[in-house]
Design a protein around this motif. Structure first.
Motif, mmCIF file in Angstrom:
data_model
loop_
_atom_site.group_PDB
_atom_site.id
_atom_site.type_symbol
_atom_site.label_atom_id
_atom_site.label_comp_id
_atom_site.label_asym_id
_atom_site.label_seq_id
_atom_site.Cartn_x
_atom_site.Cartn_y
_atom_site.Cartn_z
ATOM 1 N N VAL A 180 0.840 -1.207 0.000
ATOM 2 C CA VAL A 180 0.000 0.000 0.000
ATOM 3 C C VAL A 180 0.866 1.244 0.000
ATOM 4 N N PHE A 181 1.871 1.261 0.855
ATOM 5 C CA PHE A 181 2.807 2.392 0.929
ATOM 6 C C PHE A 181 3.468 2.620 -0.431
ATOM 7 N N GLY A 182 3.941 1.532 -1.037
ATOM 8 C CA GLY A 182 4.638 1.646 -2.319
ATOM 9 C C GLY A 182 3.738 2.067 -3.456
ATOM 10 N N ILE A 183 2.519 1.524 -3.507
ATOM 11 C CA ILE A 183 1.598 1.881 -4.592
ATOM 12 C C ILE A 183 1.135 3.331 -4.461
ATOM 13 N N LEU A 184 0.847 3.767 -3.235
ATOM 14 C CA LEU A 184 0.495 5.179 -3.030
ATOM 15 C C LEU A 184 1.640 6.088 -3.474
ATOM 16 N N GLY A 185 2.867 5.698 -3.116
ATOM 17 C CA GLY A 185 4.024 6.471 -3.550
ATOM 18 C C GLY A 185 4.134 6.532 -5.057
ATOM 19 N N THR A 186 3.893 5.402 -5.713
ATOM 20 C CA THR A 186 3.943 5.346 -7.176
ATOM 21 C C THR A 186 2.943 6.303 -7.795
ATOM 22 N N VAL A 187 1.712 6.290 -7.297
ATOM 23 C CA VAL A 187 0.656 7.158 -7.842
ATOM 24 C C VAL A 187 1.022 8.635 -7.666
ATOM 25 N N ILE A 188 1.505 8.978 -6.482
ATOM 26 C CA ILE A 188 1.839 10.384 -6.212
ATOM 27 C C ILE A 188 3.012 10.842 -7.074
ATOM 28 N N ILE A 189 4.056 10.022 -7.136
ATOM 29 C CA ILE A 189 5.234 10.409 -7.913
ATOM 30 C C ILE A 189 4.901 10.524 -9.388
ATOM 31 N N LEU A 190 4.186 9.528 -9.924
ATOM 32 C CA LEU A 190 3.836 9.549 -11.348
ATOM 33 C C LEU A 190 2.942 10.733 -11.684
ATOM 34 N N ALA A 191 1.894 10.936 -10.908
ATOM 35 C CA ALA A 191 0.968 12.040 -11.195
ATOM 36 C C ALA A 191 1.649 13.399 -11.043
ATOM 37 N N SER A 192 2.408 13.576 -9.962
ATOM 38 C CA SER A 192 3.084 14.858 -9.729
ATOM 39 C C SER A 192 4.155 15.119 -10.778
ATOM 40 N N GLY A 193 4.908 14.069 -11.125
ATOM 41 C CA GLY A 193 5.966 14.232 -12.121
ATOM 42 C C GLY A 193 5.424 14.577 -13.495
ATOM 43 N N ILE A 194 4.368 13.868 -13.920
ATOM 44 C CA ILE A 194 3.747 14.161 -15.220
ATOM 45 C C ILE A 194 3.188 15.577 -15.230
ATOM 46 N N ALA A 195 2.503 15.963 -14.139
ATOM 47 C CA ALA A 195 1.926 17.310 -14.058
ATOM 48 C C ALA A 195 3.019 18.370 -14.168
ATOM 49 N N TYR A 196 4.143 18.146 -13.487
ATOM 50 C CA TYR A 196 5.239 19.126 -13.548
ATOM 51 C C TYR A 196 5.824 19.221 -14.948
ATOM 52 N N LEU A 197 6.092 18.092 -15.583
ATOM 53 C CA LEU A 197 6.694 18.109 -16.916
ATOM 54 C C LEU A 197 5.735 18.697 -17.952
ATOM 55 N N GLU A 198 4.445 18.415 -17.828
ATOM 56 C CA GLU A 198 3.462 19.010 -18.738
ATOM 57 C C GLU A 198 3.399 20.515 -18.538
ATOM 58 N N TRP A 199 3.521 20.956 -17.292
ATOM 59 C CA TRP A 199 3.555 22.403 -17.018
ATOM 60 C C TRP A 199 4.786 23.043 -17.644
ATOM 61 N N CYS A 200 5.931 22.387 -17.530
ATOM 62 C CA CYS A 200 7.154 22.896 -18.165
ATOM 63 C C CYS A 200 6.982 22.974 -19.678
ATOM 64 N N LYS A 201 6.341 21.967 -20.270
ATOM 65 C CA LYS A 201 6.110 21.961 -21.716
ATOM 66 C C LYS A 201 5.236 23.134 -22.125
ATOM 67 N N ARG A 202 4.125 23.330 -21.431
ATOM 68 C CA ARG A 202 3.208 24.430 -21.776
ATOM 69 C C ARG A 202 3.877 25.787 -21.592
#
Length: 464
Positions: A180-202
Motif C-alpha cells: 500500500v505504501f509503495g503503490i500510493l508512492g507510485t501514484v503520487i510520484i507519477l501524477a506529480s511528475g507528469i503534471a510538472y513536466l506538462e507544465w514545463c512543456k506548456r
C-alpha cells in the motif's frame, strides 16, 4: 579538524565525480584524506577498513549487477527493449509524448532492465517524438528519469532493481514489502511528475521555445523490421516478476533450510535466512528472463549471444566497482570520530515516535553523499538496521515499512549532480547540467518529498 576532513573529502569526491573522474580511483584517496585529518593511520585504514567493506558489498550484490546487466543487454540485442519503447511511443503519439516516454522507461525498469540500458533504449524515441511535438529537448532527461529513476526503481512493489532488493537482507522481507505504501508512492510520484513536466512543456511553448536547434547526439531512427512483436518482447520482463513472486510467496516460505544453511560452510545468520532466500529468488528470476530474452527473437540474436553476455558482464564490473568504492568510502567516514555526532543526530530524529523518519533522513543523507542509491542505503542499513528493527518492534512498526521507506529514500537525493546515472543520461542526450539538470532536480524533490509525505500519512492512518 576531524569534521573539516569529512566535509573536505566529501566535497572533493563530489567535485571530482562531477568533473568526470572515476570514483574507483578517487574514493579511497579522499577516504584516506578524511582519515588523515582524524589522525588515523593511512595504510591500515585502506587495507583493513576501505577494502574489506568494498569487497563485502561486491560479494553480496554482484549477482544482481551481473545478471541485471546481462538481462539488459539481452533485451537490447534481441530488439525487445526497442520494440516495447517504439510500440508505446507510436501508440500514444505526439500529443502524449511525455507520458509515452515515461511509460516506456517505467515498463523496462520494472521488468528488470538496468537503468543505463533503459536510457539508451528509450532516448532515440524520446528525442524523436519530442522533436515531432516541438517540446524542448532539455526536458528529455527529466522525462526519462521520471520513468526509470523513481517509482519503478524502488517504490512499486515487486521491482527487481537492486534498490528494492538490498533491504531484504536486513529486514527479512521480500520485493513486495509494504504494497500500500509503495503503490500510493507510485501514484503520487507519477501524477506529480507528469503534471510538472506538462507544465514545463506548456510554459516553454507559450514562450515560443520549441525543440531547439544545434543539438548534439541527435538520434537517427532507422526502420528495423527484425524487431519482435511488442507482446512477445514483454514476456522476459513479465517472467522476471512472475518467477520471483512465485518463489518468494509460494515456494521458499515452505522450505525449512535453517538447520543446514546456518552451519559451516554456509554460516548464514539465523535472522538472515529469509532475506537470503529472497535474494536467491531474484537471481533465479533474472536467469529466467535472460534465457527468454535470448529465445524470443532467434533471427536477431543469432551470433550476438556472446556479445550480450560479454558486454553485460564487463559493464557490470564497472557498475559494481563504482558503487563498492563509494561504499568503502562511506564506511571509512563512518569509523571516524567526527562522524559520531552526525550518526547520533541521524538516529535520534523523532526518538519517541516511529523509526521511519530517522531511516528516511539517514538513507537520503548517505545516498546524496555517495551519489549512489544502493551504496548510501547499504551504509545506512549496515549502521542502523538493528537499531531500527528494535525501535520498530517497540513502536509497532512493520519491518515491511522499514524496507519500503529505505528503498524509496535511497532514490531521493542520490540523484544529485555527481550521480553516475545522471551524468550518463545527460551524456546520452548530448545535454549539459546547465541545460537539463534543474528539471531533473525537481523530479528528485518530488521523489524525496513523496517518501516523507507518506511517512506522515502512515503515522495517522497506519497503512502498510
Amino acid at each position: 579538524m576531524a569534521e573539516l576532513g569529512i566535509i573536505l573529502s566529501l566535497g572533493l569526491l563530489i567535485f571530482m565525480a562531477y568533473r568526470g573522474f572515476s570514483v574507483i580511483f578517487f574514493a579511497p584517496v579522499f577516504a584516506l584524506l578524511a582519515a588523515l585529518f582524524s589522525g588515523m593511520a593511512l595504510l591500515p585504514t585502506y587495507t583493513e577498513v576501505f577494502l574489506p567493506n568494498l569487497a563485502n558489498y561486491a560479494k553480496v550484490y554482484f549477482p544482481f549487477f551481473l545478471l541485471g546487466a546481462v538481462f539488459g543487454k539481452a533485451m537490447e540485442e534481441s530488439g525487445a527493449a526497442k520494440s516495447i519503447a517504439k510500440a508505446i511511443v507510436e501508440k500514444l503519439g505526439k500529443r502524449n509524448a511525455i507520458l509515452s516516454v515515461v511509460l516506456s522507461a517505467a515498463i523496462l525498469t520494472y521488468g528488470g532492465v538496468s537503468l543505463f540500458v533503459v536510457a539508451f533504449a528509450v532516448y532515440p524515441f524520446a528525442a524523436s517524438i519530442f522533436k515531432e511535438a516541438d517540446i524542448p529537448k532539455r526536458l528529455v532527461p527529466a522525462t526519462i528519469a521520471l520513468g526509470a529513476f523513481t517509482f519503478t526503481m524502488d517504490a512499486l512493489p515487486g521491482t527487481p532493481q537492486i534498490q528494492n532488493s538490498i533491504p531484504m537482507k536486513y529486514f527479512n522481507t521480500d520485493l513486495y514489502a509494504a504494497p500500500v505504501f509503495g503503490i500510493l508512492g507510485t501514484v503520487i510520484i507519477l501524477a506529480s511528475g507528469i503534471a510538472y513536466l506538462e507544465w514545463c512543456k506548456r510554459k516553454a511553448q507559450a514562450a515560443g521555445e520549441g525543440y531547439g536547434e544545434g543539438h548534439t547526439n541527435e538520434p537517427v531512427i532507422v526502420e528495423d523490421v527484425s524487431l519482435p512483436n511488442p507482446i512477445l518482447a514483454a514476456i522476459p520482463l513479465i517472467s522476471v516478476l512472475v518467477v520471483t513472486l512465485i518463489l518468494q510467496k509460494s515456494i521458499f516460505p515452505h522450505w525449512n533450510i535453517s538447520s543446514w544453511v546456518t552451519k559451516a560452510p554456509y554460516n548464514i545468520a539465523e535472522t538472515g535466512v529469509i532475506g537470503t532466500m529472497n535474494n536467491w529468488a531474484l537471481i533465479i528470476g533474472l536467469i529466467f528472463g535472460i534465457a527468454l530474452a535470448f529465445i524470443i527473437n532467434p533471427k536477431r540474436i543469432k551470433g550476438n549471444v556472446a556479445k550480450a553476455i560479454n558486454a553485460g558482464a564487463i559493464g557490470s564490473l564497472l557498475a559494481v566497482m563504482n558503487t563498492s568504492s563509494e561504499v568503502g568510502f562511506g564506511n571509512v567516514i563512518k569509523t571516524l570520530p567526527g562522524f559520531k555526532s552526525i550518526a547520533h543526530a541521524l538516529i535520534n530524529i523523532n526518538p519517541h515516535g516511529s523509526p521511519l523518519l530517522s531511516e528516511a533522513v539517514s538513507v537520503n543523507v548517505l545516498a546524496g553523499t555517495t551519489g549512489s542509491a544502493s551504496g548510501g542505503m547499504s551504509i545506512a542499513l549496515d549502521m542502523f538496521s538493528k537499531k531500527y528493527m528494535e525501535w520498530a518492534a517497540s513502536s509497532g512498526v512493520s519491518p515491511q515499512l522499514l524496507h519500503r521507506v529505505a528503498s524509496m529514500a535511497s532514490g531521493g537525493f542520490d540523484t544529485l549532480p555527481h550521480n553516475g546515472a545522471v551524468i550518463t543520461l545527460l551524456g546520452i542526450a548530448g545535454l549539459t547540467h546547465k541545460q537539463s539538470y534543474k528539471n531533473m532536480f525537481v523530479i528528485t524533490l518530488i521523489k524525496a518529498g513523496t517518501c516523507f509525505l507518506l511517512i506522515f500519512l502512515q503515522s495517522i492512518l497506519h497503512f502498510v
